[in-house]
Scaffold this motif. Sequence first.
Motif, PDB file in Angstrom:
ATOM      1  N   ASP A 104      31.847  44.040  39.377  1.00 50.87           N
ATOM      2  CA  ASP A 104      33.095  44.567  39.922  1.00 50.87           C
ATOM      3  C   ASP A 104      34.106  43.484  40.266  1.00 50.87           C
ATOM      4  N   TYR A 105      33.645  42.247  40.423  1.00 48.22           N
ATOM      5  CA  TYR A 105      34.480  41.212  41.024  1.00 48.22           C
ATOM      6  C   TYR A 105      35.692  40.838  40.181  1.00 48.22           C
ATOM      7  N   TRP A 106      35.542  40.803  38.841  1.00 49.47           N
ATOM      8  CA  TRP A 106      36.647  40.395  37.989  1.00 49.47           C
ATOM      9  C   TRP A 106      37.771  41.432  37.967  1.00 49.47           C
ATOM     10  N   LYS A 107      37.487  42.645  38.451  1.00 44.68           N
ATOM     11  CA  LYS A 107      38.503  43.694  38.473  1.00 44.68           C
ATOM     12  C   LYS A 107      39.479  43.526  39.641  1.00 44.68           C
ATOM     13  N   LYS A 108      39.095  42.708  40.606  1.00 41.38           N
ATOM     14  CA  LYS A 108      39.949  42.492  41.772  1.00 41.38           C
ATOM     15  C   LYS A 108      40.882  41.315  41.499  1.00 41.38           C
ATOM     16  N   SER A 109      42.083  41.416  41.980  1.00 42.43           N
ATOM     17  CA  SER A 109      43.052  40.353  41.746  1.00 42.43           C
ATOM     18  C   SER A 109      43.651  39.893  43.069  1.00 42.43           C
ATOM     19  N   GLY A 110      44.310  38.769  43.035  1.00 38.07           N
ATOM     20  CA  GLY A 110      44.947  38.236  44.232  1.00 38.07           C
ATOM     21  C   GLY A 110      45.303  36.782  44.030  1.00 38.07           C
ATOM     22  N   GLU A 111      46.162  36.298  44.854  1.00 39.16           N
ATOM     23  CA  GLU A 111      46.592  34.905  44.747  1.00 39.16           C
ATOM     24  C   GLU A 111      45.513  33.975  45.279  1.00 39.16           C
ATOM     25  N   GLU A 112      45.133  32.989  44.472  1.00 37.41           N
ATOM     26  CA  GLU A 112      44.092  32.057  44.888  1.00 37.41           C
ATOM     27  C   GLU A 112      44.583  31.149  46.004  1.00 37.41           C
ATOM     28  N   PRO A 113      43.715  30.819  46.943  1.00 32.96           N
ATOM     29  CA  PRO A 113      44.117  29.899  48.005  1.00 32.96           C
ATOM     30  C   PRO A 113      44.362  28.498  47.450  1.00 32.96           C
TER      31      PRO A 113
END
Length: 330
Positions: free
Chosen positions: A41-50
């Motif tokens: 499931d993890y690759w389906k989540k998106s967001g700006e990397e720290p």
Amino acid sequence: MSRFDPILTSKALWQIRVQKRPFVLSHAVNTRCNMKCSFCDYWKKSGEEPAKEEIFKLLDDAREFGIGVYNAWIVEPLLRKDLPQIMAHAKKLGMITSMVTNGKLLYERAEELEDVDYLSVSVDGVKSYKEIRKMDFETLMKGLKKAIEVRKLQNKKNPILMNCVLTGKNLDDIETLILLAKKLEVKISFEPVHRFPGISEEVWNDIGIHDMEKFRCTVDRIIELKEEGYPIINSKTYLRMVREGEMNYICRASGIIMNVTHDGTLETCRVQNEPLGNVMWDGFESVWENSEDRRKEIVKDCKGCLFFGYTENSLMQSLNPEVIMHYEWM
């Protein structure tokens, strides 16, 4: 933590049992992946990397909080060009470092992992590998063998771990994988595939474990090879639980491992995704203290899982003698 390191073990016990705080930080260093495995499931989540500086600050705060082990994982850490600097910062703070990778970039980046103490590579099959991971097994082996060679040159004392998720597709490959681990002089671990809420019925019908008789026979063979001295890190107690699908243990995972997402959100664990606070904004100590009651409620209501890192460490903290003697990883 390894059972062979009394100093690390004593530090962990002090942090967990006396300070009542976790010892391991499991951190999502990015949001990208170069694989799109159907059961993940993890690759389906998106967001700006720290940014690197944000992670440095997070590590500084984690160390002050008492964290002794930093684990970089999900989605694919090696996609971060600055990963070596992040791991070097954790080492500079005195942390034990570990990393989980799908291995696709290992050949290109193996020489950059000098500050990674424990390296875990997902190896879910031999003949079945390409169908599961959509990459040639030979490509994975090329990277894995180079990583083994490089770590020997760097005098790394901890062998690489091949982590295998047991599914309905790879049961015929398991003994071959164990023999391969011995030949390569690495360790190997097993855990059953977990049905995350995002996995569709179609995918589960394809990847899930449905032939239970075959599955139990496979796990029995893993136990036999463990008893014969093959380099399997799991305890026999855990493997028997996997064989029967039993989750009758007291989960202590949230008191041992802090699961922090890419944006600094603390979650109870990788199964329970409820946000408990943000350690980047409010700091580890504040979030930990303010979430105590809710964490206990979540664990109490959880139906459990068989992720080996959670189960084995929970059993170890419950002073299960067989697990203390035979579980060999963090």
